[in-house]
Design an enzyme around this catalytic site. Structure first.
Site, PDB file in Angstrom:
ATOM      1  N   ALA A  12      84.794  22.016  67.840  1.00 56.33           N
ATOM      2  CA  ALA A  12      85.279  21.019  67.542  1.00 56.33           C
ATOM      3  C   ALA A  12      85.026  19.606  67.159  1.00 56.33           C
ATOM      4  CB  ALA A  12      85.948  20.672  68.771  1.00 56.33           C
ATOM      5  N   ALA A  15      82.833  17.351  68.623  1.00 60.42           N
ATOM      6  CA  ALA A  15      81.791  17.981  69.361  1.00 60.42           C
ATOM      7  C   ALA A  15      80.988  17.745  68.324  1.00 60.42           C
ATOM      8  CB  ALA A  15      81.862  19.615  69.959  1.00 60.42           C
ATOM      9  N   LEU A  16      81.549  17.753  66.983  1.00 60.19           N
ATOM     10  CA  LEU A  16      80.814  17.160  66.022  1.00 60.19           C
ATOM     11  C   LEU A  16      80.508  15.990  65.928  1.00 60.19           C
ATOM     12  CD1 LEU A  16      79.162  18.174  62.889  1.00 60.19           C
ATOM     13  CD2 LEU A  16      81.734  17.565  61.873  1.00 60.19           C
ATOM     14  N   TYR A  58      82.639  32.986  71.891  1.00 59.26           N
ATOM     15  CA  TYR A  58      82.355  32.202  73.717  1.00 59.26           C
ATOM     16  C   TYR A  58      81.939  33.562  74.040  1.00 59.26           C
ATOM     17  CZ  TYR A  58      86.217  28.848  71.393  1.00 59.26           C
ATOM     18  OH  TYR A  58      87.148  27.954  70.278  1.00 59.26           O
ATOM     19  N   LEU A  74      87.812  22.460  74.333  1.00 56.10           N
ATOM     20  CA  LEU A  74      88.184  23.283  73.240  1.00 56.10           C
ATOM     21  C   LEU A  74      90.444  22.350  73.644  1.00 56.10           C
ATOM     22  CD1 LEU A  74      87.402  26.886  74.686  1.00 56.10           C
ATOM     23  CD2 LEU A  74      87.671  25.880  72.527  1.00 56.10           C
ATOM     24  N   HIS A  79      90.905  24.771  79.256  1.00 57.76           N
ATOM     25  CA  HIS A  79      90.284  24.254  79.743  1.00 57.76           C
ATOM     26  C   HIS A  79      89.729  24.870  81.520  1.00 57.76           C
ATOM     27  CE1 HIS A  79      89.991  19.798  78.110  1.00 57.76           C
ATOM     28  NE2 HIS A  79      90.004  20.882  76.969  1.00 57.76           N
ATOM     29  N   LYS A  97      88.115  15.494  79.560  1.00 55.72           N
ATOM     30  CA  LYS A  97      89.432  15.439  79.623  1.00 55.72           C
ATOM     31  C   LYS A  97      90.169  16.448  78.679  1.00 55.72           C
ATOM     32  CE  LYS A  97      89.196  12.625  76.679  1.00 55.72           C
ATOM     33  NZ  LYS A  97      91.219  13.380  76.016  1.00 55.72           N
ATOM     34  N   ARG A 165      96.805  17.579  69.011  1.00 51.33           N
ATOM     35  CA  ARG A 165      96.960  16.256  70.394  1.00 51.33           C
ATOM     36  C   ARG A 165      99.197  15.957  70.331  1.00 51.33           C
ATOM     37  NH1 ARG A 165      92.350  14.923  68.997  1.00 51.33           N
ATOM     38  NH2 ARG A 165      91.315  14.563  70.054  1.00 51.33           N
ATOM     39  N   ASP A 177      96.470  13.829  76.739  1.00 49.90           N
ATOM     40  CA  ASP A 177      94.882  12.853  76.113  1.00 49.90           C
ATOM     41  C   ASP A 177      94.248  11.232  76.617  1.00 49.90           C
ATOM     42  OD1 ASP A 177      93.275  13.011  73.785  1.00 49.90           O
ATOM     43  OD2 ASP A 177      94.486  11.631  72.469  1.00 49.90           O
TER      44      ASP A 177
END
Length: 324
Positions: A12, A15-16, A58, A74, A79, A97, A165, A177
């Site tokens: 994601a 995450a990066l 995964y 994710l 989640h 979240k 989103r 979000d």
């Protein structure tokens, strides 16, 4: 102390840009593996974690015996599924979240955490930032007298229809979000829960893009009124203000500290100079990871439990149910 080996499910963008570097930088943590089928995305993570290993799925990452904890960035709708699979595979879990799309879905995860004895938490990073700990201390101490009102605004403009989103099938919308911040930041700081809410919600293509919530909350020192605006279709803005009968607390950059702008809190009391505290060096993502490490390795208390996440999601559920 042996470093805690982290694996990330999916490459994601968040995450990066944030959590991957935070895991790599945190004391006591090691970013060990990433699950992605994309060599190009994997290479981007290797730019700051050159020893990173790649798993094509995964499931393969969950089967890696070296991985002790899985970070899950994710889409929202996935989640609970993958947090549960990670716990069943014997891994600790830190999941982005909102942890779920309704509060009841968190109950089986709580039960699974208790059954396995593993750590599992929602990645609600703001409670790890020293500015929110200080705001909570001020409110506990009555620094602004009796709390009478809390007001929150959080918005940015994201019209891309392909963004997760903005897609109902991935659990998109401004409330899932960023509503989790607008609502639970006040819950955390004032130790309060909602008693009455009313909401106005605007939608596009099946997701909410604007929500205005008003109501009342109950804390240990009494009730206070509450207002929160979230939107993913207007110019960027974020601020939280707690107003008492003897002053106010202003959180200038409450959620994206150090990204939106520098973290700063202000205490204004009638007849006194404004007290300002800035936090130019605090990285709430790194602090979050380090708290995870301390909890797993040393048994230290963790500031945001699955029960806290469930109560926050219950407030989100109440916002949707209270639409005017």
């Amino acid at each position: 102390m042996k470093p805690l080996n982290f694996g990330i499910l999916g490459a994601a963008k968040f995450a990066l840009e944030h959590m991957g570097p935070a895991i790599h930088a945190a004391k006591g943590a090691r970013l060990t593996a990433l699950a992605t089928s994309s060599e190009e995305k994997f290479a981007a993570f290797q730019s700051f974690a050159p020893d990173l290993r790649r798993h094509d799925s995964y499931e393969a990452l969950l089967a890696d015996p070296e991985i002790e904890i899985v970070y899950i960035p994710l889409p929202n709708a996935l989640h609970i599924e993958w947090a549960s699979k990670a716990l069943e595979a014997g891994k600790h879990v830190l999941c982005e979240k909102p942890l779920a799309l309704n509060a009841a879905d968190i109950d089986p995860l709580i039960a699974l955490r208790d059954k396995t004895g593993l750590f599992a938490a929602e990645a609600y990073m703001i409670v790890h930032h020293p500015q929110w700990k200080q705001v909570r201390k001020w409110l506990d101490a009555g620094a602004i007298g009796t709390l009478r009102h809390a007001d929150v605004a959080f918005s940015f403009n994201n019209p891309d229809p392909e963004n997760i989103r903005n897609r109902p099938e991935t659990g998109g919308g401004s409330i899932p979000d960023i509503g989790v911040y607008a609502y639970s930041s006040v819950r955390y700081a004032a130790r309060a829960e909602p008693t009455k809410l009313h909401s106005i919600i605007h939608r596009e293509n099946g997701v909410d893009v604007f929500a205005q919530v008003i109501g009342e909350m109950q804390g240990p020192k009494g009730s206070f009124t509450y207002g929160a605006m979230t939107s993913t279709r207007i110019a960027p803005r974020q601020q939280v203000v707690f107003q008492g009968d003897a002053g106010l607390i202003r959180v200038v950059t409450p959620f994206n500290a150090g990204v939106f702008r520098e973290a700063e809190i202000q205490l204004e009391r009638m007849g006194e100079p404004t007290q300002t505290i800035r936090y130019p060096m605090a990285n709430q993502y790194v602090l979050q990871v380090e708290n995870v490490v301390r909890t797993i390795r040393e048994g230290a208390p963790y500031p945001w439990t699955l029960e806290d996440a469930r109560a926050g999601q219950a407030m989100i559920d109440q916002v949707f149910a209270s639409e005017i």
